[in-house]
Scaffold this active site. Structure first.
Site, PDB file in Angstrom:
ATOM      1  N   HIS A  48       0.852  -1.180   0.000  1.00  0.00           N
ATOM      2  CA  HIS A  48       0.000   0.000   0.000  1.00  0.00           C
ATOM      3  C   HIS A  48       0.895   1.239   0.000  1.00  0.00           C
ATOM      4  CE1 HIS A  48      -3.678  -2.178   1.953  1.00  0.00           C
ATOM      5  NE2 HIS A  48      -3.147  -2.851   0.946  1.00  0.00           N
ATOM      6  N   GLU A  50       1.012   3.889   1.870  1.00  0.00           N
ATOM      7  CA  GLU A  50       1.531   4.265   3.187  1.00  0.00           C
ATOM      8  C   GLU A  50       2.678   3.355   3.618  1.00  0.00           C
ATOM      9  OE1 GLU A  50      -3.029   4.854   3.356  1.00  0.00           O
ATOM     10  OE2 GLU A  50      -1.607   3.493   2.416  1.00  0.00           O
ATOM     11  N   CYS A  78      -6.194   1.935   5.604  1.00  0.00           N
ATOM     12  CA  CYS A  78      -6.769   0.671   6.056  1.00  0.00           C
ATOM     13  C   CYS A  78      -6.197   0.375   7.447  1.00  0.00           C
ATOM     14  CB  CYS A  78      -6.439  -0.450   5.066  1.00  0.00           C
ATOM     15  SG  CYS A  78      -4.715  -0.995   5.122  1.00  0.00           S
ATOM     16  N   CYS A  81      -2.315  -0.179   7.493  1.00  0.00           N
ATOM     17  CA  CYS A  81      -1.527   1.051   7.323  1.00  0.00           C
ATOM     18  C   CYS A  81      -1.659   1.967   8.537  1.00  0.00           C
ATOM     19  CB  CYS A  81      -1.954   1.777   6.063  1.00  0.00           C
ATOM     20  SG  CYS A  81      -1.560   0.865   4.558  1.00  0.00           S
TER      21      CYS A  81
END
Length: 98
Positions: A48, A50, A78, A81
């Site tokens: 992801h 992040e 999410c 993260c």
């Protein structure tokens, strides 16, 4: 803040999803890292924006604590993260959903 979200959107456009992130150093108020989602490209469900940002920045700078930084993302993080950023000491996160 608008500038940081704009930069996160530009990062998102580099990937194949709408997820981008920037890390801002609090004292200087400057962007020190940028990243985008690479889940499909890397075949890695944890890639992801992040996590890519945190992983790469910490590795390049050989630091573990990010308490003096703020995270800006193009969507709400999410749970993976979010908890990673908390674990690294990031106290402030901002996101803009578009």
């Amino acid at each position: 803040m608008k500038e940081f979200i704009s930069e996160a959107i530009q990062e998102a456009k580099k990937g194949n999803t709408l997820y981008g992130a920037v890390l801002v150093e609090n004292k200087t108020n400057t962007i020190v890292a940028r990243a985008f989602n690479t889940v499909k490209r890397d075949s890695d469900v944890s890639a992801h924006a992040e996590l890519n940002l945190i992983r790469d920045f910490c590795k390049q700078n050989k630091i573990l604590n990010l308490e003096n930084y703020t995270l800006f993302t193009t969507c709400e993080p999410c749970p993976m993260c979010y908890y990673c950023s908390l674990g690294k000491g990031i106290k402030d996160s901002f996101w803009f959903e578009y």
